[in-house]
Design a protein around this motif. Structure first.
Motif, mmCIF file in Angstrom:
data_model
loop_
_atom_site.group_PDB
_atom_site.id
_atom_site.type_symbol
_atom_site.label_atom_id
_atom_site.label_comp_id
_atom_site.label_asym_id
_atom_site.label_seq_id
_atom_site.Cartn_x
_atom_site.Cartn_y
_atom_site.Cartn_z
ATOM 1 N N MET A 1 0.831 -1.184 0.000
ATOM 2 C CA MET A 1 0.000 0.000 0.000
ATOM 3 C C MET A 1 0.874 1.244 0.000
ATOM 4 O O MET A 1 1.682 1.443 0.890
ATOM 5 N N ALA A 29 5.599 1.733 3.980
ATOM 6 C CA ALA A 29 4.953 1.700 2.661
ATOM 7 C C ALA A 29 5.799 2.462 1.656
ATOM 8 O O ALA A 29 6.540 3.379 2.019
ATOM 9 N N ARG A 84 -2.727 4.019 -0.054
ATOM 10 C CA ARG A 84 -3.347 3.902 1.263
ATOM 11 C C ARG A 84 -3.653 5.278 1.854
ATOM 12 O O ARG A 84 -4.510 5.435 2.705
ATOM 13 N N ILE A 114 -9.881 7.599 -1.005
ATOM 14 C CA ILE A 114 -8.702 7.279 -0.199
ATOM 15 C C ILE A 114 -8.574 8.367 0.866
ATOM 16 O O ILE A 114 -8.803 9.541 0.581
#
Length: 126
Positions: A1, A29, A84, A114
């Motif tokens: 993500m 991430a 993410r 998101i």
């Protein structure tokens, strides 16, 4: 993500990059940077300074020549790469300024499925 940063060449853009890097590290991430400005043949994207500041593990995304606005492109790419979190820099503007010029930040905040982190620059260059 991925953590996706909507980047501009302003103090707000640098603040978004700073916070995006922090969240990417916290979430372990990858970081991706999307330019919220038009790129043409004369534009140095990404600039050497940005390459150094962003780090080796950063993915630099490009604008696709199309009829979409930068905010729409960012949101489409965010969905494609499985972002993410989206991080953008914001600044205060008058109501008239928002009506006349529009606002990529507002479009991103209101249109994003998101989560969006909006940050302000510590020092204003305006």
């Amino acid at each position: 993500m991925t953590v996706l940063v909507g980047y501009t060449r302003t103090a707000e853009g640098r603040a978004a990059l700073h916070h995006g890097r922090e969240f990417a590290a916290l979430l372990d991430a990858p970081l991706a940077i999307f330019p919220l400005f038009d790129i043409d043949a004369a534009t140095d994207w990404p600039s050497p300074e940005l390459l150094e500041e962003a780090g080796n593990q950063t993915q630099f995304l490009s604008r696709v020549p199309s009829s979409n606005h930068a905010a729409e492109e960012l949101l489409d790419l965010g969905a494609q790469i499985g972002a993410r979190l989206v991080v953008i820099g914001v600044r205060s503007r008058s109501r008239v300024g928002k009506i006349l010029l529009g606002s990529d930040a507002q479009s991103i905040i209101l249109g994003s499925p998101i989560p969006v982190l909006s940050v302000k620059a510590e020092n204003h260059e305006h």
